[in-house]
Enzyme design. Sequence first.
Site, mmCIF file in Angstrom:
data_model
loop_
_atom_site.group_PDB
_atom_site.id
_atom_site.type_symbol
_atom_site.label_atom_id
_atom_site.label_comp_id
_atom_site.label_asym_id
_atom_site.label_seq_id
_atom_site.Cartn_x
_atom_site.Cartn_y
_atom_site.Cartn_z
ATOM 1 N N TYR A 77 0.833 -1.200 0.000
ATOM 2 C CA TYR A 77 0.000 0.000 0.000
ATOM 3 C C TYR A 77 0.866 1.247 0.000
ATOM 4 O O TYR A 77 0.586 2.216 -0.701
ATOM 5 C CB TYR A 77 -0.941 0.013 1.218
ATOM 6 C CG TYR A 77 -1.941 1.144 1.111
ATOM 7 C CD1 TYR A 77 -3.146 0.951 0.437
ATOM 8 C CD2 TYR A 77 -1.670 2.406 1.630
ATOM 9 C CE1 TYR A 77 -4.054 1.982 0.299
ATOM 10 C CE2 TYR A 77 -2.570 3.441 1.501
ATOM 11 C CZ TYR A 77 -3.765 3.228 0.830
ATOM 12 O OH TYR A 77 -4.658 4.252 0.687
ATOM 13 N N PHE A 129 -7.852 21.357 -24.600
ATOM 14 C CA PHE A 129 -8.120 19.922 -24.638
ATOM 15 C C PHE A 129 -9.316 19.688 -23.736
ATOM 16 O O PHE A 129 -9.468 20.348 -22.698
ATOM 17 C CB PHE A 129 -6.919 19.079 -24.194
ATOM 18 C CG PHE A 129 -7.219 17.616 -24.328
ATOM 19 C CD1 PHE A 129 -7.272 17.027 -25.577
ATOM 20 C CD2 PHE A 129 -7.537 16.845 -23.221
ATOM 21 C CE1 PHE A 129 -7.635 15.689 -25.717
ATOM 22 C CE2 PHE A 129 -7.893 15.507 -23.362
ATOM 23 C CZ PHE A 129 -7.937 14.923 -24.611
ATOM 24 N N THR A 130 -10.157 18.739 -24.116
ATOM 25 C CA THR A 130 -11.458 18.548 -23.461
ATOM 26 C C THR A 130 -11.363 18.476 -21.933
ATOM 27 O O THR A 130 -11.938 19.301 -21.231
ATOM 28 C CB THR A 130 -12.127 17.264 -24.000
ATOM 29 O OG1 THR A 130 -11.197 16.184 -23.894
ATOM 30 C CG2 THR A 130 -12.527 17.433 -25.452
ATOM 31 N N ASP A 220 1.442 20.192 -20.591
ATOM 32 C CA ASP A 220 0.702 18.956 -20.847
ATOM 33 C C ASP A 220 1.614 18.103 -21.723
ATOM 34 O O ASP A 220 1.709 18.306 -22.932
ATOM 35 C CB ASP A 220 -0.626 19.259 -21.538
ATOM 36 C CG ASP A 220 -1.439 17.984 -21.787
ATOM 37 O OD1 ASP A 220 -0.844 16.887 -21.795
ATOM 38 O OD2 ASP A 220 -2.666 18.099 -21.979
ATOM 39 N N LYS A 263 -0.485 7.614 -23.478
ATOM 40 C CA LYS A 263 -0.129 7.978 -24.852
ATOM 41 C C LYS A 263 1.346 7.663 -25.099
ATOM 42 O O LYS A 263 1.718 6.507 -25.170
ATOM 43 C CB LYS A 263 -0.425 9.456 -25.110
ATOM 44 C CG LYS A 263 -1.876 9.963 -25.163
ATOM 45 C CD LYS A 263 -2.920 9.408 -24.338
ATOM 46 C CE LYS A 263 -4.283 10.049 -24.399
ATOM 47 N NZ LYS A 263 -4.517 11.298 -23.747
ATOM 48 N N ARG A 387 -13.911 14.882 -33.885
ATOM 49 C CA ARG A 387 -13.326 16.019 -33.183
ATOM 50 C C ARG A 387 -13.858 17.266 -33.889
ATOM 51 O O ARG A 387 -13.238 17.785 -34.804
ATOM 52 C CB ARG A 387 -11.792 15.986 -33.232
ATOM 53 C CG ARG A 387 -11.150 15.187 -32.118
ATOM 54 C CD ARG A 387 -11.446 15.766 -30.756
ATOM 55 N NE ARG A 387 -10.818 15.027 -29.660
ATOM 56 C CZ ARG A 387 -11.453 14.632 -28.554
ATOM 57 N NH1 ARG A 387 -12.746 14.811 -28.433
ATOM 58 N NH2 ARG A 387 -10.813 14.035 -27.583
ATOM 59 N N PHE A 454 -19.275 14.224 -26.108
ATOM 60 C CA PHE A 454 -18.872 13.348 -27.219
ATOM 61 C C PHE A 454 -18.740 11.888 -26.802
ATOM 62 O O PHE A 454 -18.896 10.989 -27.611
ATOM 63 C CB PHE A 454 -17.566 13.843 -27.846
ATOM 64 C CG PHE A 454 -16.411 13.913 -26.879
ATOM 65 C CD1 PHE A 454 -16.225 15.029 -26.079
ATOM 66 C CD2 PHE A 454 -15.517 12.859 -26.779
ATOM 67 C CE1 PHE A 454 -15.172 15.081 -25.173
ATOM 68 C CE2 PHE A 454 -14.460 12.905 -25.883
ATOM 69 C CZ PHE A 454 -14.287 14.018 -25.073
HETATM 70 C C1 LIG Z 1 -5.544 12.154 -23.167
HETATM 71 C C2 LIG Z 1 -5.166 13.515 -22.880
HETATM 72 C C3 LIG Z 1 -5.392 14.079 -21.618
HETATM 73 C C4 LIG Z 1 -6.168 13.389 -20.527
HETATM 74 O O1 LIG Z 1 -5.568 12.227 -20.100
HETATM 75 P P1 LIG Z 1 -6.359 10.915 -19.671
HETATM 76 O O2 LIG Z 1 -5.277 9.942 -19.384
HETATM 77 O O3 LIG Z 1 -7.231 10.506 -20.804
HETATM 78 O O4 LIG Z 1 -7.151 11.249 -18.462
HETATM 79 C C5 LIG Z 1 -4.924 15.364 -21.415
HETATM 80 N N1 LIG Z 1 -4.311 16.056 -22.379
HETATM 81 C C6 LIG Z 1 -4.096 15.547 -23.592
HETATM 82 C C7 LIG Z 1 -3.408 16.356 -24.632
HETATM 83 C C8 LIG Z 1 -4.518 14.262 -23.899
HETATM 84 O O5 LIG Z 1 -4.328 13.781 -25.119
#
Ligand SMILES: *Cc1c(COP(=O)(O)O)cnc(C)c1O
Length: 462
Positions: A77, A129-130, A220, A263, A387, A454
């Site tokens: 933990y 970004f969303t 980011d 990613k 998108r 979306f």
């Molecule tokens: C995917 C993504 C996020 C969010 O990350 P999650 O792992 O899906 O929560 C933030 N910024 C960018 C540019 C992304 O592509």
Amino acid sequence: MTTQKRRRSWAEPFKIKMVELVHMTTKEEREKAIQEAGFNTFLLKSKDVYIDLLTDSGTSAMSDRQWAGMMRGDEAYAGSENFYHLEEAIRKYYGYKYIVPTHQGRGAEHIISQIMIKSGDIIPGNMYFTTTKLHQELAGGTFKDIIIDEAHDPDNEHPFKGNVDIEKLEKLIKDYGPDKIPYVSIATAVNMAGGQPISMQNLQEIRHLAHNYGIPIIHDMTRVAENAYFIKTREQGYQNKSIAAIIREICDLTDGATMSAKKDALVNIGGFLALNDEKLFDKARNMVVIYEGLHTYGGMAGRDMEALAIGISESVDEDHIRARVGQVQYLGNKLIDMGIPLVKPIGGHGVFLDAKKILPHLSQDVFPAQTLAAEIYLDSGVRCMERGVVSAGRNKESGEHNYPKLELVRVTIPRRVYTQAHMDVVSESIEEVYLKRNSIKGLAMVYEPEYLRFFQARFDRI
Ligand SMILES: *Cc1c(COP(=O)(O)O)cnc(C)c1O
């Protein structure tokens, strides 16, 4: 360099050890599946999909080394050995001092937004970004787009369409005052612009301006390796630098980062917040225990942290990133040769089809990109995503749809998963749909969730 020149192709620097069988569907099965999914490719079942290009998020193939690392998961933990491996990898490759693991990128966005943003604040960024924008808004802030205008024009071949318009940034700082701007939000390989990179020079200029006003930069860094590849191949002075060195240089220009490790970092789940400021780190570490988990796992299993530590080291490898972006370019160039309108230059993680140009007879009120994604699935079982106006959501005040300039279908390529032959099938299917584009009609939205619509919205044919 000389060895690179001698190599002819971007071919993959790996071979296949295990395969996953996929389901081939008939047209009738696909018609039924897309209707059941409300014409939203997010609501399709994976078993009904042949080639899944919905997203590059969490869909990468892990290496044998990463799988071996999974077996070394220390599921304690507190104080898991794997956390320290992860911390070491982040310090070594990215250079940030302090890390807070989170279950994925949005967990880190939530924490940074809550600890840095006050009600009424302005957060400038190179295109929204969303999830990033939503967390900024939930914390009481307002996002302001400061990306260069070229980024909104799908035909403009600017090599760094992720760049910030420095004048726009300076004007915002002057209009609102630096006290109202908790940080500048800078993404590498800007997702919503089509995976377009930011140049090192631009980042240096942002740093100079922001730091003059005492404003930090939060990075980011979800696709930092892909961005580094574009700097290496496009920006003067970087041809002979390693991808690892370029990544480090990018990170060193920023004060902290949110990472969706799903990613570029080659894992199926995970993320982190990284900071250089000790006081902020203290706040973040305190907050992570409320929402994610203890500060040495933050929602990740020990084995996931180990796979991530290894994934980070693999993601900065020259041959890996060359093949990764090379495959995306291969698909994009094939589509260009077929005359299909798409965002140029081709981005780092996918090809973005220009739905406005492909379906010019459809207004944004009938969701051209949503329609196009559904048609591609129907044709071949290839899944991609919208998108455009659906992703852009509604205006907070007026309640009207936001009508983004870019109305795109994102054909996103998972890392190390599909072959060149799969890319051929994808391009053939998109061409097939393109050839019958004049007979395609739009969609009506019949169900709309409140947040990030979306993902779960449902549609019907008009
Ligand atoms: C995917 C993504 C996020 C969010 O990350 P999650 O792992 O899906 O929560 C933030 N910024 C960018 C540019 C992304 O592509």
